[in-house]
Every structure is written in C-alpha cells, then in structure tokens.
Design a protein around this motif. Sequence first.
Motif, PDB file in Angstrom:
ATOM      1  N   VAL A  51      40.509   0.131   1.988  1.00  0.00           N
ATOM      2  CA  VAL A  51      39.485   1.174   2.040  1.00  0.00           C
ATOM      3  C   VAL A  51      40.151   2.513   1.768  1.00  0.00           C
ATOM      4  O   VAL A  51      41.148   2.866   2.410  1.00  0.00           O
ATOM      5  CB  VAL A  51      38.787   1.196   3.417  1.00  0.00           C
ATOM      6  CG1 VAL A  51      37.828   2.374   3.507  1.00  0.00           C
ATOM      7  CG2 VAL A  51      38.047  -0.118   3.653  1.00  0.00           C
ATOM      8  N   THR A  52      39.614   3.256   0.806  1.00  0.00           N
ATOM      9  CA  THR A  52      40.116   4.596   0.508  1.00  0.00           C
ATOM     10  C   THR A  52      39.101   5.602   1.029  1.00  0.00           C
ATOM     11  O   THR A  52      38.011   5.747   0.472  1.00  0.00           O
ATOM     12  CB  THR A  52      40.318   4.789  -1.000  1.00  0.00           C
ATOM     13  OG1 THR A  52      41.248   3.806  -1.473  1.00  0.00           O
ATOM     14  CG2 THR A  52      40.882   6.171  -1.299  1.00  0.00           C
ATOM     15  N   GLY A  53      39.463   6.293   2.119  1.00  0.00           N
ATOM     16  CA  GLY A  53      38.541   7.206   2.779  1.00  0.00           C
ATOM     17  C   GLY A  53      38.420   6.861   4.247  1.00  0.00           C
ATOM     18  O   GLY A  53      39.050   5.916   4.743  1.00  0.00           O
ATOM     19  N   ASN A  54      37.610   7.621   4.955  1.00  0.00           N
ATOM     20  CA  ASN A  54      37.431   7.391   6.381  1.00  0.00           C
ATOM     21  C   ASN A  54      36.581   6.156   6.654  1.00  0.00           C
ATOM     22  O   ASN A  54      35.729   5.774   5.844  1.00  0.00           O
ATOM     23  CB  ASN A  54      36.766   8.600   7.038  1.00  0.00           C
ATOM     24  CG  ASN A  54      37.651   9.826   7.027  1.00  0.00           C
ATOM     25  OD1 ASN A  54      38.876   9.705   7.058  1.00  0.00           O
ATOM     26  ND2 ASN A  54      37.050  11.015   6.956  1.00  0.00           N
ATOM     27  N   ILE A  55      36.810   5.551   7.814  1.00  0.00           N
ATOM     28  CA  ILE A  55      35.977   4.463   8.322  1.00  0.00           C
ATOM     29  C   ILE A  55      35.404   4.918   9.651  1.00  0.00           C
ATOM     30  O   ILE A  55      36.145   5.400  10.521  1.00  0.00           O
ATOM     31  CB  ILE A  55      36.779   3.168   8.515  1.00  0.00           C
ATOM     32  CG1 ILE A  55      37.407   2.709   7.199  1.00  0.00           C
ATOM     33  CG2 ILE A  55      35.884   2.064   9.080  1.00  0.00           C
ATOM     34  CD1 ILE A  55      38.267   1.464   7.337  1.00  0.00           C
ATOM     35  N   GLY A  56      34.092   4.768   9.823  1.00  0.00           N
ATOM     36  CA  GLY A  56      33.483   5.237  11.057  1.00  0.00           C
ATOM     37  C   GLY A  56      32.403   4.324  11.588  1.00  0.00           C
ATOM     38  O   GLY A  56      31.797   3.540  10.830  1.00  0.00           O
ATOM     39  N   VAL A  57      32.155   4.420  12.899  1.00  0.00           N
ATOM     40  CA  VAL A  57      31.068   3.717  13.568  1.00  0.00           C
ATOM     41  C   VAL A  57      30.414   4.686  14.540  1.00  0.00           C
ATOM     42  O   VAL A  57      31.099   5.341  15.328  1.00  0.00           O
ATOM     43  CB  VAL A  57      31.566   2.481  14.343  1.00  0.00           C
ATOM     44  CG1 VAL A  57      30.386   1.768  15.003  1.00  0.00           C
ATOM     45  CG2 VAL A  57      32.304   1.527  13.433  1.00  0.00           C
TER      46      VAL A  57
END
Length: 503
Positions: A51-57
């Motif tokens: 994944v290129t970029g932020n990961i959020g929940v």
Amino acid sequence: MKFTTILMGAVLLSTASTRMAFAQTAPSLGAAQSFAVLGYSTVTNTGPTVVTGNIGVSPGSALTGFLPGVILAGQFYSGAPSLAGPAQVSAQAAYTNLAGQATTTDLTGQDLGGKTLKPGVYNFSSSAQLTGTLTLNDGGDPNAVFIFKAGSTLTTASYSKVVMSSGGKGPNVYWQLGSSGTIGTYTTFLGNIIATASITMTTGATTTGRLFALNGAVTMDTNTAFALALQIKDSDGDGVADNLDDYPNDPTKAYNNYSSALGSTVAFEDQWPKKGDFDMNDLVMAYKYNVITNAQNVVVQVIGYFTLMATGGNNGNGFGVQFPIPASSVSGMTGGTLEAGQSNAVVVVFTNMRSEMKGWNTIPTAVKVPALSYIVSFNVANGPTLSAFGTDYNPFIYHLAGTSRLEVHLPGKLPTDLADKTVFGTVDDNTSLATGKYYVTKTGLPYAISVPTSTFNYPIEGADITAAYLHFGDWAQSGGTLYLDWYSNVADGYRNQSLIYIQ
C-alpha cells in the motif's frame, strides 16, 4: 438578420449550458487525500500486499495483516480521534459529490467488458459488472475525469482489466458504489473506489487508486493500492505503471489478455461431410490463449496453450488454428508451424494425431494414455488492437481424402484457403457459402463445439452426443440461446451418464 443572429446565439448558449451541466468534475478528497485504504470497521490483509499512502480505520480500530503486508510513504491511523476520523468525513463528502453529478450515459444492465468509453458520468441503477477489458479513452489527457455510479455492487471477473488508452494511471477515475465492491482475482483495476459498505480485493488484484469503505471493512489479499496514482513507478517508460504492467521492464509489451480464466475445450466429429457416429470425440483439445498487447492495446504476441485430451477418430487428423491477421505479419514462431499457402495466419500444431497420441481415451475399458500439452507462440508485426483481434479464433482439424483436404471447423467459422470447398453442401452437410452458413448438418447440428471449460466430459466411443447430453440438440438448434448449461448440469433429464467418458 438580427433575429437569426440572436437565435443562433441562444442556441449556442443553450448548448454551452447543457455541456456545463454535464461536465464531470473530480471531487475534493480533503483529509482523505493521503489515504490509500480507509475502512469503517476494520482493514484486514492476507499476503504481501503493498500500500502506498496512509491506511486508516474509523470509527473502528482493527488493522490486521501488516506484516506480511507493507506500507510505503504512509502511516497507520485508527479510531475517530486520529486522522482517519476526518478522512472518513471527507470520503463521505466525496461520495455525496459523485452521487450528485449528472449522468451522461446510462449503462444499466450492460457489462463493462469490451467497452471503450470517453470521459463522462456512467450510471448503473443497480449492480455493475466487468468481465474482460474496459478501455477508458482519455483522448491523450491522463487526468481526464471518469465517474462510474452503481446503485448497489461492483463485481469484476477474474483477470479483468481497466486501462487508459494513453497508458495513464487514471488519478481522476472514480467508482461510487451504493453498497459493496468485489475486485476479482488478478484483476488489474484503475481508479478510486468509494463504497457505502465494504470493499474486497481478492487474491492478486491490483489497483492504481484508493479504497474507501464508508460503513464496512476493506479486505485485502496480496494486492496493491495507492493514495497518489502519480507516485507509481514506470520502469520501462511505456506510460503504463509497473503495478499495471505485466512486463514492467519491456517497453514493447504491457498486458496479458487471457481468453478465459479456466480454459475451454474444442471437440470434433471428423466424418464431415457425413454426420458419422456424431460422438464428438474424434479429437478433443483443451485450450487457452494469452494475447499480449503493448501500452496502446495493440497485439504484439500470441501464446496458445493446448492439451490434447482424446483422439477417437480413425482419420489421422491434423490440428490447427486460423487467426484474423495476415500470415505476413507473423514471425518468431515456436511450438507450431506457420502453414504455407495461406493468406491469413494458420498455425498448425501437429499434422497427424495418430503420431502424437497412440491411445484414444474414448473407450472406458481401454488403457487411458496421458494428455499431451503444446505451447505455441508467435510475434505479430503491425498488429490490430485487442478489440479488433479478440480472444476467440478458428480452431480446426483436417485430413486428406485422396488429394482433397477436408477441414472441420466450428459452426460459422470460415475454412482456410487450402480447404476443398467443392465438398460443402454434400451428403449430410448443410453449408451454404452464399448465406455464410458453415459446418452444420441438415438438422442444424454442428460438426464441432467449443465448451467454456477445460474439463469437458465428452461422449464415449460411438455414442451420439445427443444421446449422451439430452439437451445438446436443443442448445445447438437454438443457436446457443437455450440450455446453455447442457454440458454442466447433472440434474435428471440432462445426461445419460453411461454414455459419457469420465476423465
């Protein structure tokens, strides 16, 4: 004169207003701009996802599967107090913006596979489906805006593709989904998905865009996702991002295009123009093609995978395939022979099946011999586009009766230049060259069939296929519109199992 001028001005103003009303625009992503993956309840991963970029929940907090998944140029954020909270708000605003944009084309009920679409807003009142390749004609503008709105789900079949005609990465392609999105195995996807519910990226699927689930989970399995499409590397400089490029280090090639995910089977009756015993097992060949195209979706190479399953005929049949390109455009042939004397490219895999396979594999009491595999490959110069070339060709068998070359093709397919055309319309054959009807009996049955599975159970030796498969005749005589499952349905009334060869 003044009236005419004013009227023309009014018309132009009206036209301009109409265009403005239908001009699609990319929504602002606000706080979600830096996120590649954003879930509501959870983000889960299996396998080496990148994944290129932020990961959020948000408002959930569960992030699992990283490692083995990795994140590049980004961070993890969980819970509403984190940056994922305002990102969800921005993602919802973007969804609302997309939903409110005026439709330019309604595609309800249509499969996106095989279509070439210009920038616009495309609507599906319920579900959207992609089987095959969707080409987005950006007119040379890699930032062109495409918006797809589905009232419910988006589903892609395995090995499907979304590509930009210019080879761009599609940063302004958006998919607004009323419920969920499921991106099929090894699909090469393009664009940002914003779904009301969940998003599932199945094994090997890739995308150049973002994955935003507003009220559900994002589930990943050996995938890629990007917050900024322009960050994607293009190693060979062909304009196709490495994660979309099946040949990232070869500028002459970009995409693999498979004829099917699971393969197909072609089976022949070789007594043509007689009907013969019509057991449709005189030569049985499983097959699959990979058509390789460059960044402009022009065909540059073809690879055919063939498996000889059965040879139940008395004739020493040869097997070949006729392709819709000039023979002069073919070079670099391996695994087969480019047949001389043909205007179109005719590739012969072998000239006599009896020299290939000693047994028949059609008699249940006889010893079964192993299937034989062949790989044929050739290059194409100045090739057609994939849409013109297709992935469905013209397989055939042939043998000599004296000096007469008798060929058997699928119904409606043309004979090669070397076929003896004086035999058409004789004995049981009902071919009519004048009307373009080829290789069918007087009762409307074909001398060859292609079945969309590589494990077709053909009839035993001497068993008429209409007696083995009880709805084969209905299917054939309807032109393939009735009983499409004649070969796969095992319910009562569909087959006589005692007349079918079990592989």
